[in-house]
Design a protein around this motif. Structure first.
Motif, PDB file in Angstrom:
ATOM      1  N   ASP A 140       0.825  -1.206   0.000  1.00  0.00           N
ATOM      2  CA  ASP A 140       0.000   0.000   0.000  1.00  0.00           C
ATOM      3  C   ASP A 140       0.863   1.261   0.000  1.00  0.00           C
ATOM      4  N   VAL A 141       1.957   1.245   0.726  1.00  0.00           N
ATOM      5  CA  VAL A 141       2.866   2.396   0.736  1.00  0.00           C
ATOM      6  C   VAL A 141       3.455   2.610  -0.654  1.00  0.00           C
ATOM      7  N   ALA A 142       3.837   1.504  -1.305  1.00  0.00           N
ATOM      8  CA  ALA A 142       4.407   1.608  -2.656  1.00  0.00           C
ATOM      9  C   ALA A 142       3.369   2.152  -3.636  1.00  0.00           C
ATOM     10  N   PHE A 143       2.107   1.715  -3.504  1.00  0.00           N
ATOM     11  CA  PHE A 143       1.038   2.214  -4.369  1.00  0.00           C
ATOM     12  C   PHE A 143       0.817   3.709  -4.143  1.00  0.00           C
ATOM     13  N   LEU A 144       0.819   4.101  -2.874  1.00  0.00           N
ATOM     14  CA  LEU A 144       0.614   5.506  -2.526  1.00  0.00           C
ATOM     15  C   LEU A 144       1.736   6.375  -3.074  1.00  0.00           C
ATOM     16  N   ARG A 145       2.965   5.868  -2.995  1.00  0.00           N
ATOM     17  CA  ARG A 145       4.130   6.653  -3.435  1.00  0.00           C
ATOM     18  C   ARG A 145       4.311   6.610  -4.955  1.00  0.00           C
ATOM     19  N   ASP A 146       4.271   5.426  -5.532  1.00  0.00           N
ATOM     20  CA  ASP A 146       4.645   5.284  -6.940  1.00  0.00           C
ATOM     21  C   ASP A 146       3.494   5.573  -7.900  1.00  0.00           C
ATOM     22  N   TYR A 147       2.261   5.204  -7.523  1.00  0.00           N
ATOM     23  CA  TYR A 147       1.126   5.363  -8.428  1.00  0.00           C
ATOM     24  C   TYR A 147       0.397   6.689  -8.207  1.00  0.00           C
ATOM     25  N   LEU A 148       0.262   7.084  -6.916  1.00  0.00           N
ATOM     26  CA  LEU A 148      -0.486   8.301  -6.603  1.00  0.00           C
ATOM     27  C   LEU A 148       0.408   9.513  -6.391  1.00  0.00           C
ATOM     28  N   GLY A 149       1.722   9.298  -6.362  1.00  0.00           N
ATOM     29  CA  GLY A 149       2.660  10.418  -6.263  1.00  0.00           C
ATOM     30  C   GLY A 149       2.767  11.031  -4.891  1.00  0.00           C
ATOM     31  N   ALA A 150       2.465  10.277  -3.839  1.00  0.00           N
ATOM     32  CA  ALA A 150       2.552  10.820  -2.484  1.00  0.00           C
ATOM     33  C   ALA A 150       4.009  10.991  -2.068  1.00  0.00           C
ATOM     34  N   PRO A 151       4.327  12.054  -1.316  1.00  0.00           N
ATOM     35  CA  PRO A 151       5.710  12.324  -0.890  1.00  0.00           C
ATOM     36  C   PRO A 151       6.117  11.474   0.313  1.00  0.00           C
ATOM     37  N   VAL A 152       6.117  10.151   0.148  1.00  0.00           N
ATOM     38  CA  VAL A 152       6.392   9.242   1.261  1.00  0.00           C
ATOM     39  C   VAL A 152       7.896   9.141   1.505  1.00  0.00           C
ATOM     40  N   GLU A 153       8.285   9.258   2.771  1.00  0.00           N
ATOM     41  CA  GLU A 153       9.670   9.049   3.187  1.00  0.00           C
ATOM     42  C   GLU A 153       9.726   7.831   4.095  1.00  0.00           C
ATOM     43  N   THR A 154      10.836   7.105   4.004  1.00  0.00           N
ATOM     44  CA  THR A 154      11.010   5.877   4.789  1.00  0.00           C
ATOM     45  C   THR A 154      11.971   6.118   5.938  1.00  0.00           C
ATOM     46  N   SER A 155      11.623   5.572   7.084  1.00  0.00           N
ATOM     47  CA  SER A 155      12.489   5.628   8.260  1.00  0.00           C
ATOM     48  C   SER A 155      12.990   4.215   8.558  1.00  0.00           C
ATOM     49  N   ASP A 156      14.300   4.096   8.833  1.00  0.00           N
ATOM     50  CA  ASP A 156      14.882   2.778   9.092  1.00  0.00           C
ATOM     51  C   ASP A 156      14.921   2.423  10.570  1.00  0.00           C
ATOM     52  N   ASP A 157      15.046   3.407  11.420  1.00  0.00           N
ATOM     53  CA  ASP A 157      15.198   3.123  12.856  1.00  0.00           C
ATOM     54  C   ASP A 157      14.349   4.095  13.674  1.00  0.00           C
ATOM     55  N   PRO A 158      13.161   3.662  14.091  1.00  0.00           N
ATOM     56  CA  PRO A 158      12.540   2.358  13.831  1.00  0.00           C
ATOM     57  C   PRO A 158      11.914   2.341  12.443  1.00  0.00           C
ATOM     58  N   PRO A 159      11.604   1.155  11.911  1.00  0.00           N
ATOM     59  CA  PRO A 159      10.992   1.064  10.592  1.00  0.00           C
ATOM     60  C   PRO A 159       9.637   1.785  10.574  1.00  0.00           C
ATOM     61  N   PHE A 164       7.142   5.192   8.298  1.00  0.00           N
ATOM     62  CA  PHE A 164       6.948   6.054   7.134  1.00  0.00           C
ATOM     63  C   PHE A 164       6.365   7.387   7.585  1.00  0.00           C
ATOM     64  N   ARG A 165       6.612   8.428   6.762  1.00  0.00           N
ATOM     65  CA  ARG A 165       6.034   9.733   6.977  1.00  0.00           C
ATOM     66  C   ARG A 165       6.015  10.478   5.644  1.00  0.00           C
ATOM     67  N   TYR A 166       5.291  11.602   5.599  1.00  0.00           N
ATOM     68  CA  TYR A 166       5.319  12.457   4.424  1.00  0.00           C
ATOM     69  C   TYR A 166       6.430  13.495   4.578  1.00  0.00           C
ATOM     70  N   ASP A 167       7.023  13.844   3.453  1.00  0.00           N
ATOM     71  CA  ASP A 167       7.987  14.940   3.446  1.00  0.00           C
ATOM     72  C   ASP A 167       7.285  16.205   3.947  1.00  0.00           C
ATOM     73  N   MET A 168       7.871  16.872   4.944  1.00  0.00           N
ATOM     74  CA  MET A 168       7.219  17.994   5.599  1.00  0.00           C
ATOM     75  C   MET A 168       6.919  19.131   4.621  1.00  0.00           C
ATOM     76  N   ALA A 169       7.787  19.358   3.661  1.00  0.00           N
ATOM     77  CA  ALA A 169       7.597  20.464   2.716  1.00  0.00           C
ATOM     78  C   ALA A 169       6.480  20.193   1.723  1.00  0.00           C
ATOM     79  N   GLU A 170       6.189  18.901   1.465  1.00  0.00           N
ATOM     80  CA  GLU A 170       5.192  18.540   0.456  1.00  0.00           C
ATOM     81  C   GLU A 170       3.865  18.067   1.048  1.00  0.00           C
ATOM     82  N   ALA A 171       3.855  17.763   2.336  1.00  0.00           N
ATOM     83  CA  ALA A 171       2.678  17.130   2.944  1.00  0.00           C
ATOM     84  C   ALA A 171       1.419  17.976   2.808  1.00  0.00           C
TER      85      ALA A 171
END
Length: 324
Positions: A40-59, A61-68
């Protein structure tokens, strides 16, 4: 949870988050597996163009603050329940006597809703005919008059029309400042300020013809004043209340009468013997007595004396029609 619902919820969670939303939290909120969250995250980011950012620690997700703040889901995103409710509303409009006037404008919306439901259901047709609406006492409306009145109300313009009074059959020319449209007991009314009479009036739309809007702006009457004059007493043509009526219903009819909404200011209580006492304000007795007398012997007008006497007269006249 359907995919449309998950994407919508995922978007809301990420757009509201100030820190990354953990993977575990998304699994719980979306009620799905770890793999489904990633899809679902991949669909939101790649198909719908959402500004999704990934966090590794802890795993997470969030939106880019400038684009949210600038990103919104494209198109119409509704859950299946919301779509079903919209379809039911469309059926209500279509079968309640209003669809003929609004149907053309709403048809593209219905087609879009049908398309969205079909996408969610894999092409299956939804049986909207199973939403049943039965209209009673609906009067014939002139399409041009309805549209002219609705346009004048929403555009805040004065309206001129010819009005045929139902009680006398007399025809008069009116110039009014429309205030609002009211749908009451399957029929439409125009609440307006009558410039000739310098007073608020309610006009039954089925009695209006030759309606013509003016460019001149309508006078705006405060909402509180409209309610005080047009909604403070019982019925559609209420006016300021003149008295309070007290009606007692038999124990057999008490449950039905108690569950009906007669008026916003009604006062009701069950009596010790199981009967139900109802008090409500009224101005014109005609509509109130029509509704009370439909209960026949299960309703008794107690107060005021004048209303009780009028009820007795009406019952005697009705009995006289049967030779009693």
């Amino acid at each position: 949870m359907e995919r449309y619902e998950r994407i919508n919820l995922l978007h809301r969670r990420l757009s509201q988050a100030r820190v990354p939303v953990s993977l575990q939290r998304l699994i719980e909120d979306l009620q799905c597996s770890r793999a489904t969250v990633y899809r679902d995250v991949a669909f939101l980011r790649d198909y719908l163009g959402a500004p999704v950012e990934t966090s590794d620690d802890p795993p997470g997700f969030r939106y880019d603050m400038a684009e949210a703040e600038r990103f919104e889901l494209p198109g119409l995103w509704l859950s299946p329940d919301e779509l079903h409710a919209l379809l039911a509303t469309h059926q209500l409009l279509d079968r309640s006597g209003t669809g003929g006037f609004l149907g053309d404008a709403l048809e593209p919306i219905r087609e879009r809703i049908d398309q969205l439901l079909a996408e969610q259901a894999g092409g299956k047709r939804w049986p909207v005919e199973r939403v049943r609406v039965i209209s009673s006492g609906t009067r014939s409306l002139d399409q041009a008059a309805f549209r002219a009145a609705a346009g004048a109300v929403l555009q805040r313009r004065r309206l001129s029309f010819r009005y045929r009074a139902r009680s006398t059959g007399a025809t008069t020319q009116r110039t009014v400042s429309p205030q609002r449209l009211t749908h009451y007991r399957n029929n439409w009314y125009l609440d307006a300020f009558d410039h000739e009479r310098q007073a608020l009036r309610s006009f039954s739309l089925d009695r209006i013809d030759q309606a013509r809007p003016f460019d001149e702006a309508a006078i705006d009457v405060p909402e509180a004043e409209l309610d005080q004059h047009l909604a403070s007493s019982y019925g559609i043509f209420s006016g300021p209340p003149k008295a309070w009526a007290t009606v007692v219903f038999s124990a057999d009819a008490a449950r039905w009468a108690a569950e009906e909404r007669w008026h916003s200011q009604q006062q009701g209580r069950f009596l010790p013997d199981g009967r139900y006492e109802l008090r409500l304000p009224y101005s014109s007795s005609r509509e109130l007595l029509m509704d009370v007398l439909r209960y026949g012997p299960d309703a008794t007008v107690v107060e005021p004396v004048s209303l009780r006497a009028e009820a007795q007269i009406r019952l005697r006249l009705a009995l006289g029609n049967y030779g009693g």
